[in-house]
Design a protein around this motif. Sequence first.
Motif: not given
Length: 375
Positions: A80-81, A111-113, A140-141, A367-372
């Motif tokens: 979730f962004i 439980g979502r990032k 937040c992650n 960073e978003a893709v890496a977290l994903l």
Amino acid sequence: MGSRKKGPKVVLSGYFGFDNCGDEAILYSMIHCLKALQPDIQLVALSADPKRTQELYGIKAVDRWKPWKVLGQLLGARLFISGGGSLIQDVTSVRSPKYYLALIRLAQLLGRKTMIYAQGVGPLLTEKNRQKTVKIFEKCNRIILRDENSAKLLKDLGLKKDLQVTCDPVLALTTEDVGLETGQKLLAELGVLDSRGRKTKPLLIACVRSWKDNKHLEQLAKILDNQARTGCDVLLAPAHYPEDMESISVISNEMNERVYCVGRRLTAVELMSLTANADKVLSMRLHGLIFAMAFGVPMTAVSYDPKVASFMEQAYMEDCCVPVDSFSWFQLADILDRQEIRPVRQRLEQEKRRQELRELAWQTAEEAVALLKRK
């Protein structure tokens, strides 16, 4: 042949579907960058106008006001962004941060990032909103903020979580990403271009808005008159329709010289393409300035909000910014004149800064893709 396997789902939250070109451009840029980095990604936007959002950007969108639809998307999402803009602030509305923080918290409970994506935070005037922001952000992650002022505010409020400062997502875009043709078509329709589709004078685009008693509009009319009189075509364009049309009407009626006005809703791509075709920009709207910076167009700011002055500092252009409550038209005339004769060294420095900001904006998407992908 079997159907192609779908990639991970990401839910995007922001001020989407309200016809604010700045926020729509943020969404456009996020989609552009995330898809470039991970082509199989499934993006879902929470929008006030999901049908229009789907038509404009080619992604799935659901009604942000229907909790069961939001919940349904979150259940199938990996990330979730909460992205872009000034979402967590209670100056325009005390309820605004409650809504956006509630979405982040819901995603966390499922439980979502969760990621804060190049967001501006503050001002936060109520103690309850301050405490809730820190409490939810701590969980937040990833926290990536748009500017140093937002980072300072959160640290002052007691946030312990690591955070990073970047820039607005729109600064990842280039002229090639929005194209010049859309803006040229609009300019031709307005009569700005000649019969061969060319500009005959330098083009100044102005993005204005109402503020308090609107005393600033008289000075803006004078400077735009001066620019038109000394050889520019002046175009008033609404960044937020129809809100900006009142100030556009006041200014155009005050002016003696010819002025062009866009009298309809613009998409983010239309306003960005218009800006890319301009020779200079005068803007109160933050994203009028961000568009100018992204496309290398000289810009002058009238700051009504700390976020405007903050961006001009980030762009190393604070000398081209005046406060809305205490400026005169001849101050702006001096700034605009100086921009036209800036030494080569200063122009090269600004271009270098533009490239630095573009890299920062892309790093946020990375960073978003890496977290994903992280387990």
